[in-house]
Design a protein around this motif. Structure first.
Motif: not given
Length: 429
Positions: A244-270
């Motif tokens: 999902k590109e964007r998720t918003e949720f309501a909770l009592p906060v003074g300032l909005p909290k904003c996180f953006l994330g980037f997901k690895d598409t290739e895994n399996g490294l050791t």
């Protein structure tokens, strides 16, 4: 005992695998007053679906690993908390996505605390009544986290990045999922994942290596364990696309909290490959978003970010993701400026001077962290379970090139791999 000396860090690591399969690592640091010990199993919240050697395939409720962690302190005829306290030890435990750890630190009574740690983790006791009681306790914990804006913005981001991988499920599970846990499930998971062959004991601090290894050997030799189970963890195939590109949720906060994330598409490294990816990504983040960058100063001066602004990259053999965020009065402007800087760097790259400065800074930070027994103990098993070594970080950092970091910027920070999570007051929507 096998010994490995890391000349650059002036550290010598002692290792032995005991007959029952337990890996023991000892790192003496003479002159330190505190000793830190961690007993860790490679079993976390994502390990809910697995197959055993006899062909049985098991799917257990979400939250069992965390529930087990809580229940391990309950004993029929002893009070673990009281015993640690009487021995002057600080003690704790935690469950993450891929491991569960039990730990203590002390300046005295080291032998007694070590035996206590080994014994209580290896002596499970679950009753129907205590399991039902624990459901209420953990249910309250889950509801508390549901009302925590910092936790909610983080977990919603993971759910936005991952479609099927169980990293998108909260570590403690849900009130509904833990209601299905009983003592039989706990014993089943304990017997599967708490075998010594699936565990690591690590100690760092001031102690005699020979005496401590002998104590651990004698403790383990006095116990009987069945053959180690052959565990095949089963994970769904995770699509490359985010959930999902964007998720918003309501909770009592003074300032909005904003996180953006980037997901690895290739895994399996050791091993070294996984370590190089981790620190190439962390160097990229420092170079583009660190407190000494123009973007950071501009955003801070403009009031777009506060001192809560932070970023990190987390990875495992099965997944990897970057999280960038904090409190901001204008989430959309915040995201716009961050993504613009990432796009600019994908085209222009980074300067050799800035790269070398960031690398020296990262090496210095790591070397300073190695003066902390807490840091070493908490990080060692995380790297160990990924087939890497905490003490190889500096040599790997020294080898990473500017070209490697620039390739990582282009590969990792793709717009189509980005998810956004915002928590703000209902009135602010």
């Amino acid at each position: 005992m096998q010994t490995t000396t890391f000349e650059q860090l002036k550290e010598t690591l002692y290792h032995e695998t005991l007959p029952n399969g337990l890996s023991v690592f000892l790192l003496p640091k003479h002159g330190f007053s505190k000793t830190y010990a961690v007993f860790t199993t490679r079993y976390g919240s994502i390990d809910s679906h697995f197959r055993l050697k006899d062909g049985r395939e098991l799917q257990v409720p979400d939250g069992v690993a965390h529930f087990l962690e809580h229940k391990m302190f309950d004993k029929k005829d002893r009070d673990v908390f009281k015993e640690f306290s009487e021995n002057g030890a600080s003690y704790n435990a935690f469950t993450s996505f891929n491991r569960t750890a039990y730990l203590f630190s002390c300046t005295d009574h080291l032998e007694a605390n070590t035996r206590l740690l080994l014994d209580y983790v290896q002596e499970p006791y679950f009753s129907d009544a205590s399991v039902e009681k624990e459901k209420g306790i953990i249910g309250q914990e889950i509801r508390m986290y549901d009302d925590n804006p910092d936790w909610k913005v983080y977990t919603n981001l993971l759910k936005g990045m991952y479609q099927k991988h169980p990293i998108n499920i909260e570590i403690a599970g849900t009130v509904e999922s833990i209601s299905a846990i009983d003592k039989e499930v706990l014993y089943q998971c304990y017997e599967t994942f708490y075998h010594p062959a699936n565990m690591v004991f690590f100690m760092v601090g001031s102690f005699d290596v020979e005496q401590m290894m002998q104590l651990i050997k004698e403790n383990q030799a006095a116990k009987t364990f069945p053959p180690a189970p052959d565990i095949q963890r089963i994970f769904p195939e995770e699509p490359a696309e985010i959930a999902k590109e964007r998720t918003e949720f309501a909770l009592p906060v003074g300032l909005p909290k904003c996180f953006l994330g980037f997901k690895d598409t290739e895994n399996g490294l050791t091993g070294e490959q996984l370590l190089r990816r981790e620190f190439a990504t962390k160097l990229a983040l420092d170079l583009l978003l660190g407190s000494s960058t123009k973007l950071y100063q501009q955003m801070y001066d403009d009031g777009i970010i506060t001192e809560s602004f932070d970023f990190d990259y987390s990875n495992d053999k099965m997944y990897g993701y970057t999280i960038i965020g904090g409190d901001t009065p204008d989430p959309d402007r915040f995201v716009s400026q961050i993504t613009a800087e990432l796009a600019r760097a994908q085209q222009a790259g980074v300067s050799e001077q800035d790269f070398e400065r960031a690398k020296r800074k990262k090496i210095g930070q790591f070397l300073r962290s190695c003066n902390s027994v807490e840091f070493i103990a908490n990080q060692f098993t995380n790297y160990q379970f990924n087939g890497t070594n905490l003490f190889e970080v500096v040599p790997v950092l020294e080898q990473i090139t500017r070209k490697e970091v620039e390739e990582r910027i282009r590969e990792h920070f793709k717009p189509e791999q980005m998810a956004l999570s915002i928590v703000r007051s209902a009135a602010g929507k």
